[in-house]
Design a protein around this motif. Structure first.
Motif: not given
Length: 163
Positions: A35-45
Motif C-alpha cells: 500500500a505504501h509502495t503504491e502511494e510512494s510511486v504515485g507521489v514520485l510520478v
C-alpha cells in the motif's frame, strides 16, 4: 518573464535538489508494504510530472528569448540592406546630376561623375556587407541553444529512468 541562457540552469538545480533530498524517504516507505509502495510511486510520478512541466515551460521561455534576439538581428540587418538600396539610388541620381553639372566645370564631366558615383557606391557596398553580417549572425532562425538544452534534458531523464 524571460530567462536568459544563464538563468535556465537554476531551476533545474533546485528540482534536482528536491528529488535528491526526498527520494530516500520514499524508498524507505516503499519497504513497509504494498500500500505504501503504491502511494510512494504515485507521489514520485506526481513530482516528476510537475518537474517536467516546469522544465518544459522554462525551455519555452528560453526559446522565446532566443528568438527575440535573432529577430532583432534580422531587423537590423534588413534595415542596413534598405539603407544600402537607398544609397544605391542616390548614387544613380548623383551620377546623373554630376554629369550635367560637370559640363560647366574645369574637370571633364566624366571625371566628376565618376568620383561622386564611386564614393556613393563604396558606401552602399559597406552598408550591404554590414547588413549581411548581421543577418548571418541571426541564422539559422531556430532557437539552437534551447534545442540543445532540451536534448540534454531528455538524455538526463532517460539516464535517470534506467537507474
Amino acid at each position: 518573464m524571460s530567462h536568459s541562457v544563464e538563468d535556465r540552469t537554476a531551476p533545474r538545480t533546485q528540482a534536482q535538489r528536491e528529488s535528491q533530498t526526498r527520494a530516500p524517504t520514499h524508498t524507505h516507505t516503499a519497504r513497509r508494504g504494498d500500500a505504501h509502495t503504491e502511494e510512494s510511486v504515485g507521489v514520485l510520478v506526481s513530482r516528476a510530472t510537475e518537474q517536467f512541466s516546469r522544465l518544459v515551460r522554462e525551455e519555452m521561455q528560453l526559446a522565446q528569448a532566443e528568438m527575440r534576439q535573432k529577430g532583432k538581428r534580422f531587423g537590423l540587418g534588413g534595415g542596413m540592406f534598405g539603407a544600402a538600396g537607398l544609397v544605391g539610388i542616390l548614387a544613380l541620381q548623383a551620377m546623373v546630376a554630376t554629369a550635367i553639372i560637370a559640363l560647366a566645370l574645369v574637370l571633364p564631366w566624366w571625371a566628376s561623375a565618376l568620383i561622386v558615383t564611386g564614393a556613393l557606391l563604396l558606401i552602399a557596398g559597406i552598408l550591404a556587407a554590414l547588413g549581411k553580417r548581421q543577418v548571418s549572425k541571426a541564422t539559422p532562425p531556430a532557437p539552437q541553444q534551447a534545442i540543445e538544452s532540451v536534448k540534454a534534458d531528455m538524455a538526463e531523464i532517460k539516464e535517470r529512468a534506467h537507474r
